[in-house]
Design a protein around this motif. Structure first.
Motif: not given
Length: 243
Positions: A103-104, A107-108, A110-111, A153
């Protein structure tokens, strides 16, 4: 030319995926992030190994991979054991590596997922995340967390207008990997690796290997009576010689 990042790619299915991608002319670089380096016998000129422990606090290391267009997270571990026999540290480590770390990492990136550019992304989850799994209670719980995260997501991506999706790869037991103290054998995992890559390229959101042959019926039994299917799973593992 394309570049991929395989987290957990030093062995098992992650290494198989990295090896298959490296055979393609359109991929020039395969970054492999793992706590161990790729063994010499599996080395490839397109591989670049980066050592990293997924239990670390600082994940800023993943910000260096801004040039990738493919991300596959295969890191994870499990231990067949009754819950009463696992250590508290095993619980902490399992959630840290199997659930929190993926998940982390997402997150890095997601863009990239939200962008108009094609970004192929997948996570190795498990069929254990879809149902009760005695002897795998902690492992199954970590994978259930990933399952719900991915589904949520993907809706956000759809509603946000992106065509990108996170692929949930949820197999049963995989032979030819180092999972549960096994050994990596690429001759056994190549076909599955190719299937996973095909689903990544198609931007599918779910791939359950052997669904029609096995898991369609298993999931139907679970839906009909989760208690009875749990008992069946308990007995199956007890008699499987995997404990």
């Amino acid at each position: 030319m394309r570049k991929a990042l395989i987290v957990g790619g030093a062995n098992g299915i992650g290494l198989a995926i990295a090896t298959q991608l490296a055979k393609r002319e359109d991929y020039e670089k395969i970054y492999i992030v793992d706590k161990v380096a790729v063994a010499e016998k599996f080395s490839n000129s397109k591989f670049e190994s980066i050592l990293f422990d997924l239990t670390s606090e600082d994940f800023s290391n993943f910000d260096r991979f801004k040039d990738i267009d493919t991300l596959m997270i295969t890191a994870g571990f499990g231990k067949l054991s009754l819950f009463k026999d696992v250590s508290e540290q095993h619980i902490i480590s399992s959630f840290s590596v199997n659930a929190v770390a993926p998940i982390r990492i997402i997150y890095h990136f997601v863009d990239k997922l939200m962008s108009d550019e094609d970004f192929r992304c997948g996570i190795m989850v498990s069929i254990a995340g879809f149902m009760s799994s005695p002897f795998f209670a902690v492992y199954g719980a970590t994978k259930a967390a990933l399952k719900i995260f991915i589904e949520s997501i993907n809706v956000e991506l759809e509603k946000g207008g992106s065509s990108n999706r996170i692929l949930n790869v949820s197999p049963g037991s995989i032979k030819g990997t180092s999972f549960n103290n096994g050994k990596t054998d690429l001759s056994v995992t190549t076909t599955l690796a190719d299937d996973i890559i095909a689903n990544l390229e198609a931007k599918e959101d779910l791939f359950i290997p052997q669904y029609e042959e096995i898991f369609k019926n298993v999931l139907a039994r679970y839906k009909a009576d989760f208690r009875d299917e749990g008992r069946h799973s308990y007995d199956y593992k007890l008699n499987s010689n995997r404990l």
